[in-house]
Structure formats: structure tokens, C-alpha cells
Design a protein around this motif. Structure first.
Motif, short mmCIF file in Angstrom:
data_model
loop_
_atom_site.label_atom_id
_atom_site.label_comp_id
_atom_site.label_asym_id
_atom_site.label_seq_id
_atom_site.Cartn_x
_atom_site.Cartn_y
_atom_site.Cartn_z
N TYR A 40 -2.36 -2.77 -22.78
CA TYR A 40 -3.72 -2.69 -22.29
C TYR A 40 -4.59 -1.73 -23.09
N ASP A 41 -5.87 -2.07 -23.19
CA ASP A 41 -6.82 -1.27 -23.96
C ASP A 41 -7.03 0.12 -23.37
N ASP A 42 -7.13 0.18 -22.06
CA ASP A 42 -7.56 1.43 -21.40
C ASP A 42 -6.37 2.31 -21.06
N ARG A 314 -7.75 -1.47 -9.36
CA ARG A 314 -7.46 -2.64 -10.20
C ARG A 314 -8.49 -2.86 -11.30
N ILE A 315 -9.53 -2.06 -11.35
CA ILE A 315 -10.57 -2.31 -12.34
C ILE A 315 -10.59 -1.21 -13.40
N ASP A 316 -11.21 -1.52 -14.52
CA ASP A 316 -11.25 -0.64 -15.68
C ASP A 316 -11.99 0.66 -15.37
N TYR A 317 -11.47 1.76 -15.93
CA TYR A 317 -12.08 3.07 -15.70
C TYR A 317 -13.53 3.15 -16.20
N LYS A 318 -13.91 2.28 -17.12
CA LYS A 318 -15.28 2.34 -17.64
C LYS A 318 -16.31 1.94 -16.58
N TYR A 319 -15.84 1.37 -15.46
CA TYR A 319 -16.75 0.99 -14.39
C TYR A 319 -16.79 2.04 -13.29
N SER A 320 -16.62 3.29 -13.65
CA SER A 320 -16.71 4.39 -12.70
C SER A 320 -18.08 4.39 -12.04
N VAL A 321 -18.11 4.68 -10.73
CA VAL A 321 -19.37 4.70 -9.98
C VAL A 321 -19.71 6.08 -9.44
N GLY A 322 -18.92 7.07 -9.83
CA GLY A 322 -19.18 8.43 -9.37
C GLY A 322 -18.15 9.39 -9.92
N ARG A 323 -18.25 10.63 -9.47
CA ARG A 323 -17.37 11.66 -10.02
C ARG A 323 -17.24 12.82 -9.05
N ILE A 324 -16.08 13.48 -9.08
CA ILE A 324 -15.86 14.72 -8.33
C ILE A 324 -15.67 15.86 -9.33
N LYS A 353 -24.50 -23.06 -9.93
CA LYS A 353 -24.01 -24.40 -10.25
C LYS A 353 -22.60 -24.65 -9.68
N CYS A 354 -22.00 -23.61 -9.10
CA CYS A 354 -20.62 -23.72 -8.59
C CYS A 354 -20.64 -24.25 -7.17
N TYR A 355 -19.84 -25.25 -6.91
CA TYR A 355 -19.80 -25.86 -5.58
C TYR A 355 -19.00 -25.01 -4.58
N ASN A 356 -18.30 -24.02 -5.07
CA ASN A 356 -17.55 -23.13 -4.18
C ASN A 356 -18.24 -21.78 -4.03
N LEU A 357 -19.53 -21.77 -4.25
CA LEU A 357 -20.31 -20.54 -4.23
C LEU A 357 -20.09 -19.71 -2.96
N THR A 358 -20.15 -20.36 -1.81
CA THR A 358 -20.11 -19.61 -0.55
C THR A 358 -18.70 -19.15 -0.17
N ALA A 359 -17.69 -19.56 -0.93
CA ALA A 359 -16.32 -19.17 -0.61
C ALA A 359 -15.59 -18.58 -1.82
N CYS A 360 -16.37 -18.09 -2.79
CA CYS A 360 -15.77 -17.56 -4.02
C CYS A 360 -15.00 -16.28 -3.75
N VAL A 361 -13.84 -16.12 -4.41
CA VAL A 361 -13.05 -14.90 -4.31
C VAL A 361 -12.83 -14.27 -5.69
N GLN A 362 -13.60 -14.71 -6.69
CA GLN A 362 -13.45 -14.22 -8.06
C GLN A 362 -14.14 -12.86 -8.22
N CYS A 363 -13.37 -11.82 -8.51
CA CYS A 363 -13.94 -10.50 -8.76
C CYS A 363 -14.57 -10.48 -10.15
N MET A 364 -15.81 -10.05 -10.23
CA MET A 364 -16.49 -10.07 -11.53
C MET A 364 -15.87 -9.09 -12.52
N PHE A 365 -15.17 -8.06 -12.01
CA PHE A 365 -14.57 -7.07 -12.91
C PHE A 365 -13.36 -7.63 -13.66
N TYR A 366 -12.89 -8.80 -13.24
CA TYR A 366 -11.81 -9.47 -13.95
C TYR A 366 -12.34 -10.44 -15.00
N LEU A 367 -13.65 -10.56 -15.09
CA LEU A 367 -14.27 -11.39 -16.10
C LEU A 367 -14.66 -10.52 -17.30
#
Length: 413
Positions: A40-42, A314-324, A353-367
Motif C-alpha cells: 500500500y502507498d500510505d 478504512r480510509i486513507d490518512y490523507k482524508y483527515s477531517v480534524g486533529r488533536i 444516471k445510476c438506477y440504484n441511486l437510492t440504495a447505493c452502498v459504495q463508499c466514495m473513499f474507495y474510488l
């Protein structure tokens, strides 16, 4: 589809399920496929850092104020403090100090609970502490000796026998605790299979394990070919099993097929409520965000040894949203709002355009969010969506008992 707002983040912090603390980066084994390993990169600079008690205390104090605020809508719901690593039992004295501190605090609306993910090597020495504090314990083990071939000590020797012996010792010494609070997670790869994993844990421990796939996000480009020789898909492995129908029924919601059905029912049934508050707010239109990414802090907060705050581990450290730091806990809610809004805006044209829009479980951080136009592996065209719906209905027609069992037994909270 809508955008996230600042009030939602504040609400989520006041109704948080879990605070997970990365108490150490050190680990006493060297798993080949480790998410902080060579593939892994990180993974730069990780090895020896540990969390201080003051960092943990600041995180707990910060959340206690939110959990006790008038924005909290929970009542006697468990609030978990989880311990993660590295191998968290290497920092057992720190953990004991954190547990004692947390137990002395007043939580008006929650029941305090503790959790830990461990490789099991040091388990034998700390059984009483874990049992006495009713830890929800997740032990990592990939199956029999061959299946656990990637879980080795730093000198390359196998860890399997030590972990199994310690787990059996725990079962013998604390049978009730083992039955109710101890769980296993097996990582699927080219040395094992869903069938083999299921058989091993059923015979050795009388348990149904969680089965995880290797994390495919953030793989170094030059190592992708080698990595994907090890990768296995859980559905494919299950269907290759000689007795896959029996295994699927026994694993139940831990089976990928039944898990998909559960998500389908959760998303498309009109009588599903996320919590009791849903009974009183069911007439309010449900918000739909691009992708199925969790709203920030709607489930957990993850704090690293360096004091970085993430949405989850489960997500990359570069997506930090705060700090202590020494000055306190810093969460920039407007910045979180801007980041999510920017990413949602980028994903919106594809999601619409996705027909499963209202039931999507895809985390954007995995894209791959670094691309100008991120692609989504969960995208469904009209034909794909129709096939998906038909598959779920066919499964319920073939096994009608699954509906009742999922509704009665499964908690998605």
C-alpha cells in the motif's frame, strides 16, 4: 440528491456510535497483506508511534460533551470505545488507564462499552481484564495453518498455533464471555476459501466468522499484479464450495449473498427504520447523497497515534477531517462540509444516471478521487439494475424464510 450541511455533522457527533483509538502502530506480527504493509502507498513512517493518554482523554472529553448535549437523540444505546493498532495489546497499560477514566465519566444517554481488534498473540495474559470489562473482541485468524500462511512473525515463522491455543484457552477459562463477546475475522485470499474458513471455525470454536476481502484501495502500481494474485472475491469463493447452499445458510448475514439481500430489503422496504426516531419522522423525505458514503461521524470517529481524526479506519490518512494536539480537539466542520460538497458535486453526474441511486452502498473513499472523473464499480445501468432486482426476488422466492429471519435478527445500526 442533496448536499451535507453543518448541522448534520453536529448532530452526528452528538449521536456517535463508536470512538476508535489507534493506540499503537507497532505490531508483533508481520502479515503479508497488511493494510499498512508493503503493498500500500500510505505506509511511510509507520512503525513505532503510540497514542498518549492525553490524546485519548481529549477525544473522550470532546465527545462526552456532544453525547450529553440536547442534540443527542439516543437512549441507553451503547457507545463503544474501540482499541486498534498495530496490535493494541502491546499498549495494555494505556488501554487500562483509558478504560478506567472512561468508566468514571457520566453519559446521560448511552451505555459505555469497549471493543478491540487483536491478532491474539498476547491474548492469554489479558483474558480476565477483557472479560471483566465485557470487551467485544474481534480476533484475526484466517483459518487452519495453511490458510493462515500470510500471518507470520517478523522472522517469518507461523503464528497460527499460538493464536488458536490462546483462543481455546480463552474459551476454556471464560466460556460465557467467549460465547457472547468473542468473534473472529478471516481475510480471504489465495491460501484459503470461504468453505475452508467456515469449516475450520465451526469445528474449532463453534463460531461463524466474518470474512473480509483484501483492501484493493491504494495499491502501489508496481505491485498490483502480485497483489491481485493473492486477492479472492468472497462471492466467487462461496459459489465454488461443494456445499455452498448449506454454508450460505449457516453463515447467514455474514454470507455475501445474504448480506446483499439484507441491504436490498433495508433500502427498498417501506417499513424499515434506522432507529426509533424514524417512527416519528418517517414522513420527512429521506436525503439521498451521491454514492453511499456515510455521513461524517454518523457511525464512528477514528483517531490515529498522530492525533489525526478520520471518519473511519478504512480510509486513507490523507482524508483527515480534524486533529488533536496540546490545544485540544480541532474539527473544522465548514471544511468538512466543503470537501464533501465538492466530492458529491463531482460524483453527481454519474450517480444521477445510476438506477440504484437510492440504495447505493459504495463508499466514495474507495474510488479514485484523484481522477477528474472518478468511476464507480457499483454503477448500475437499467439492465444491470433489473437483473439485480430479479436476483433478490428469486432468492426470496426460493428461500422465503430468509425475509423473516433478516427482519427479526439483523441489526444494521
Amino acid at each position: 440528491m442533496t448536499q451535507i450541511d453543518e448541522g448534520e455533522v453536529e448532530y452526528n457527533l452528538s449521536n456517535l456510535n463508536t470512538l476508535t483509538l489507534e493506540v499503537t502502530e507497532r505490531c508483533n506480527i508481520n502479515c503479508v497483506y497488511c493494510g499498512f504493509g508493503n503493498y500500500y502507498d500510505d505506509n511511510e513512517g509507520r512503525a513505532t508511534r503510540r497514542m498518549s493518554f492525553d490524546q485519548a482523554k481529549q477525544a473522550i472529553d470532546f465527545l462526552r460533551k456532544h453525547l450529553n448535549s440536547n442534540k443527542c437523540r439516543s437512549y441507553q444505546r451503547p457507545f463503544y470505545i474501540g482499541f486498534y493498532g498495530g496490535e493494541p495489546l502491546l499498549e495494555i497499560e494505556l488501554i487500562k488507564r483509558i478504560v478506567e477514566y472512561a468508566k468514571g465519566l457520566e453519559l446521560k444517554n448511552h451505555r459505555l462499552a469497549f471493543a478491540m481488534t487483536t491478532n491474539g498473540i498476547l491474548l492469554r495474559d489479558h483474558i480476565n481484564f477483557l472479560a471483566n470489562n465485557k470487551f467485544s473482541l474481534l480476533i484475526s485468524l484466517d483459518g487452519d495453518a495453511h490458510s493462515s500462511g500470510y500471518r507470520v512473525h517478523h522472522n517469518g515463522s507461523p503464528t497460527h498455533s499460538a493464536v488458536v491455543e490462546n483462543a481455546l484457552y480463552l474459551k476454556q477459562r471464560q466460556p460465557e464471555y467467549f460465547e457472547t463477546n468473542v468473534h473472529f475475522n478471516a481475510v480471504l485470499h489465495n491460501l484459503n476459501s470461504v468453505e475452508g474458513i467456515h469449516s475450520f471455525f465451526s469445528k474449532e470454536f463453534g463460531k461463524r466468522p466474518m470474512i473480509s476481502e483484501l483492501n484493493t484501495s491504494g495499491i502501489k502500481e508496481e505491485l498490483k499484479k502480485e497483489f491481485f494474485l493473492k486477492y479472492r472475491n468472497s462471492k466467487a469463493s462461496l459459489y465454488e464450495s461443494e456445499n455452498y447452499a448449506l454454508i450460505e445458510d449457516d453463515l447467514f448475514i455474514k454470507s455475501p449473498t445474504i448480506k446483499d439481500l439484507g441491504i436490498f430489503l433495508m433500502q427498498y422496504l417501506s417499513n424499515y427504520y434506522e432507529n426509533y426516531n424514524g417512527f416519528f419522522t418517517s414522513k420527512i423525505p429521506k436525503k439521498y447523497y451521491p454514492t453511499g458514503t456515510c455521513s461524517p461521524f454518523s457511525r464512528k470517529m477514528y483517531v490515529t497515534t498522530q492525533g489525526e481524526i478520520l471518519i473511519c479506519e478504512r480510509i486513507d490518512y490523507k482524508y483527515s477531517v480534524g486533529r488533536i494536539d496540546d490545544a485540544g480537539v480541532h474539527i473544522d466542520i465548514p471544511r468538512i462540509n466543503r470537501f464533501y460538497s465538492e466530492q458529491y458535486s463531482r460524483m453527481k453526474p454519474l450517480c444521477e444516471k445510476c438506477y440504484n441511486l437510492t440504495a447505493c452502498v459504495q463508499c466514495m473513499f474507495y474510488l479514485d478521487l484523484d481522477k477528474d472523473r472518478p468511476m464507480c464499480s457499483g454503477f448500475m445501468s437499467k439492465t444491470t439494475f433489473e437483473n439485480y432486482i430479479a436476483k433478490q426476488i428469486d432468492l426470496m422466492e426460493a428461500k422465503p424464510y430468509l425475509y423473516k429471519r433478516i427482519i427479526e435478527e439483523v441489526n444494521y445500526d
